[in-house]
Enzyme design. Structure first.
Site, PDB file in Angstrom:
ATOM      1  N   ASP A 142       0.828  -1.211   0.000  1.00 60.57           N
ATOM      2  CA  ASP A 142       0.000   0.000   0.000  1.00 60.57           C
ATOM      3  C   ASP A 142       0.864   1.263   0.000  1.00 60.57           C
ATOM      4  OD1 ASP A 142      -2.454   1.277  -0.069  1.00 60.57           O
ATOM      5  OD2 ASP A 142      -2.657   1.352   2.104  1.00 60.57           O
TER       6      ASP A 142
ATOM      7  N   HIS B 148       2.263   3.456  -9.159  1.00 57.25           N
ATOM      8  CA  HIS B 148       2.065   2.025  -9.419  1.00 57.25           C
ATOM      9  C   HIS B 148       3.212   1.461 -10.249  1.00 57.25           C
ATOM     10  CE1 HIS B 148      -1.712   2.081  -7.439  1.00 57.25           C
ATOM     11  NE2 HIS B 148      -2.305   2.871  -8.320  1.00 57.25           N
TER      12      HIS B 148
ATOM     13  N   THR C  97     -10.843  -6.909  -4.496  1.00 61.68           N
ATOM     14  CA  THR C  97     -12.196  -6.917  -5.078  1.00 61.68           C
ATOM     15  C   THR C  97     -12.851  -5.542  -4.947  1.00 61.68           C
ATOM     16  OG1 THR C  97     -12.943  -7.882  -2.969  1.00 61.68           O
ATOM     17  CG2 THR C  97     -12.721  -9.394  -4.813  1.00 61.68           C
TER      18      THR C  97
ATOM     19  N   ASN D 121     -10.980  -2.644  -5.277  1.00 58.79           N
ATOM     20  CA  ASN D 121     -10.207  -1.642  -6.028  1.00 58.79           C
ATOM     21  C   ASN D 121     -10.842  -1.246  -7.369  1.00 58.79           C
ATOM     22  OD1 ASN D 121      -7.013  -2.869  -4.782  1.00 58.79           O
ATOM     23  ND2 ASN D 121      -8.150  -1.068  -4.116  1.00 58.79           N
TER      24      ASN D 121
ATOM     25  N   ARG E 257     -11.984   2.422  -8.139  1.00 64.07           N
ATOM     26  CA  ARG E 257     -11.066   3.509  -8.543  1.00 64.07           C
ATOM     27  C   ARG E 257     -11.338   3.958  -9.974  1.00 64.07           C
ATOM     28  NH1 ARG E 257      -5.393   2.400  -5.517  1.00 64.07           N
ATOM     29  NH2 ARG E 257      -6.319   1.850  -3.521  1.00 64.07           N
TER      30      ARG E 257
ATOM     31  N   ARG F  52      -4.877  -1.940   9.038  1.00 59.80           N
ATOM     32  CA  ARG F  52      -6.056  -2.756   8.734  1.00 59.80           C
ATOM     33  C   ARG F  52      -5.694  -3.824   7.715  1.00 59.80           C
ATOM     34  NH1 ARG F  52      -7.861   2.540   6.970  1.00 59.80           N
ATOM     35  NH2 ARG F  52      -7.356   2.832   4.767  1.00 59.80           N
TER      36      ARG F  52
ATOM     37  N   SER G 213      -7.916  -4.821   5.148  1.00 59.25           N
ATOM     38  CA  SER G 213      -8.500  -4.489   3.838  1.00 59.25           C
ATOM     39  C   SER G 213      -8.882  -5.734   3.023  1.00 59.25           C
ATOM     40  CB  SER G 213      -7.550  -3.597   3.036  1.00 59.25           C
ATOM     41  OG  SER G 213      -7.305  -2.389   3.715  1.00 59.25           O
TER      42      SER G 213
HETATM   43  C1  IPE Z   1      -5.252  -2.657  -0.053  1.00 58.95           C
HETATM   44  O1  IPE Z   1      -4.995  -1.322  -0.277  1.00 58.95           O
HETATM   45  C2  IPE Z   1      -5.316  -3.384  -1.361  1.00 58.95           C
HETATM   46  C3  IPE Z   1      -4.033  -3.611  -2.023  1.00 58.95           C
HETATM   47  C4  IPE Z   1      -2.869  -3.331  -1.523  1.00 58.95           C
HETATM   48  C5  IPE Z   1      -4.127  -4.238  -3.319  1.00 58.95           C
HETATM   49  P1  IPE Z   1      -6.170  -0.264  -0.413  1.00 58.95           P
HETATM   50  O2  IPE Z   1      -5.519   1.046  -0.634  1.00 58.95           O
HETATM   51  O3  IPE Z   1      -7.146  -0.706  -1.422  1.00 58.95           O
HETATM   52  O4  IPE Z   1      -6.837  -0.362   1.025  1.00 58.95           O
HETATM   53  P2  IPE Z   1      -7.772   0.680   1.795  1.00 58.95           P
HETATM   54  O5  IPE Z   1      -8.814   1.161   0.834  1.00 58.95           O
HETATM   55  O6  IPE Z   1      -6.895   1.809   2.249  1.00 58.95           O
HETATM   56  O7  IPE Z   1      -8.312  -0.094   2.951  1.00 58.95           O
HETATM   57  C1  IPE Z   2      -1.228   0.394  -4.004  1.00 55.36           C
HETATM   58  O1  IPE Z   2      -1.336   1.517  -3.219  1.00 55.36           O
HETATM   59  C2  IPE Z   2      -2.254  -0.633  -3.733  1.00 55.36           C
HETATM   60  C3  IPE Z   2      -3.219  -0.884  -4.824  1.00 55.36           C
HETATM   61  C4  IPE Z   2      -4.488  -0.905  -4.581  1.00 55.36           C
HETATM   62  C5  IPE Z   2      -2.766  -1.146  -6.178  1.00 55.36           C
HETATM   63  P1  IPE Z   2      -2.536   2.553  -3.351  1.00 55.36           P
HETATM   64  O2  IPE Z   2      -2.875   2.764  -4.783  1.00 55.36           O
HETATM   65  O3  IPE Z   2      -3.667   2.138  -2.500  1.00 55.36           O
HETATM   66  O4  IPE Z   2      -1.838   3.839  -2.787  1.00 55.36           O
HETATM   67  P2  IPE Z   2      -2.421   4.836  -1.697  1.00 55.36           P
HETATM   68  O5  IPE Z   2      -2.796   4.008  -0.515  1.00 55.36           O
HETATM   69  O6  IPE Z   2      -3.585   5.525  -2.327  1.00 55.36           O
HETATM   70  O7  IPE Z   2      -1.281   5.752  -1.414  1.00 55.36           O
HETATM   71 MG    MG Z   3      -4.096   2.401  -0.550  1.00 52.67          MG
END
Ligand code: IPE
Ligand code: IPE
Ligand code: MG
Length: 242
Positions: free
Chosen positions: A29, A46, A75, A77, A80, A196, A198
């Site tokens: 994350d 990314h 599931t 994501n 976005r 968390r 997630s």
């Molecule tokens: C968790 O990250 C999912 C992945 C790393 C693929 P998220 O960014 O989606 O989690 P939340 O929304 O902060 O809980």
């Molecule tokens: C990568 O981090 C995890 C994925 C869901 C691909 P994020 O894209 O959630 O990055 P932050 O948490 O918004 O910084």
């Molecule tokens: Mg994130």
């Protein structure tokens, strides 16, 4: 100083991990925030995150961790913007094309965990090809794509019911999870500063150790992994006993 010193590319001296740490999992994350802090679009985060994923997963294998699992796309994501989702899928595709040439040398077998049925046909066939071509390698890399822990359990229960059962045991669920070929994770690391799960490996993490680091995923390096391993070895796992 690094616990595992790199002598030359992919050769390590020093302590290798033992069977107490056979499975490490990462909630990768913080890519978006890392990019935003640099005034760049989230997609850039990314793409750097994908390079770090490659480096970190290889390093874990090099120091003797047999199973590595990474959370790449949940599931949830799909909520976005389409542009960001497309960029993540494209990066996965690029990684898999490259992986086809390197997995044998690295002795890594890839498994995808999650519901792949709704991904593009092109991506699904590439995923199938990578799994098939790497199947004889020893180390395991589980990549979670369209993965949700709740979906994993529902899918496992439905699979078990297909065999004609009328009641389900813990073993039935274990045997039908997307991760059935791997032991449950000994250590789960989450980058990005949130505390968390997630919807990651919610069943499998029943007795996992957790490390939460404020570092953003694109900032992670080999020395961080060494520190996580050291921290893991200070933990006393009691599994409810004394
Ligand atoms: C968790 O990250 C999912 C992945 C790393 C693929 P998220 O960014 O989606 O989690 P939340 O929304 O902060 O809980
Ligand atoms: C990568 O981090 C995890 C994925 C869901 C691909 P994020 O894209 O959630 O990055 P932050 O948490 O918004 O910084
Ligand atoms: Mg994130």
């Amino acid at each position: 100083m690094s616990l595992f010193k790199r002598k030359e590319k992919n050769k390590y001296e020093g302590t290798f991990v033992d069977s107490r740490l056979s499975h490490i999992a990462f909630i990768m994350d913080g890519n978006g925030r890392w990019a935003k802090r640099r005034g760049m679009p989230r997609e850039y985060g990314h793409s750097v995150g994908a390079k770090v994923f490659k480096r970190v997963s290889e390093y874990c294998g090099d120091i003797g961790i047999k199973h590595v699992t990474v959370y790449a796309f949940s599931t949830e994501n799909w909520k976005r913007p389409q542009k960001e989702v497309n960029a993540i899928m494209k990066l996965l595709e690029q990684y898999l094309f490259e992986a086809l040439d390197t997995l044998a040398e690295k002795n890594v077998q890839i498994h995808f965990i999650g519901d792949r049925s709704i991904l593009s046909e092109k991506l699904i066939s590439l995923m199938d090809k990578v799994e098939k071509e790497s199947a004889c390698n020893e180390k395991i890399l589980n990549i979670a794509i369209n993965y949700g822990g709740k979906d994993d359990i529902v899918h496992a229960v439905n699979n078990a019911l297909k065999g004609g059962k009328t009641s389900i045991s813990e073993k039935d669920i274990d045997n039908n999870l997307y991760t059935a070929h791997s032991p449950s994770p000994d250590l789960i690391v989450r980058t990005g500063g949130d505390y968390r799960i997630s919807n990651f490996l919610i069943w499998q993490s029943a007795y996992s150790e957790f490390i939460f680091t404020p570092k953003l995923w694109p900032e992670l390096n080999e020395a961080d992994i060494d520190n996580f391993v050291r921290e893991f070895y200070t933990r006393q796992r009691r599994y409810g006993g004394l």
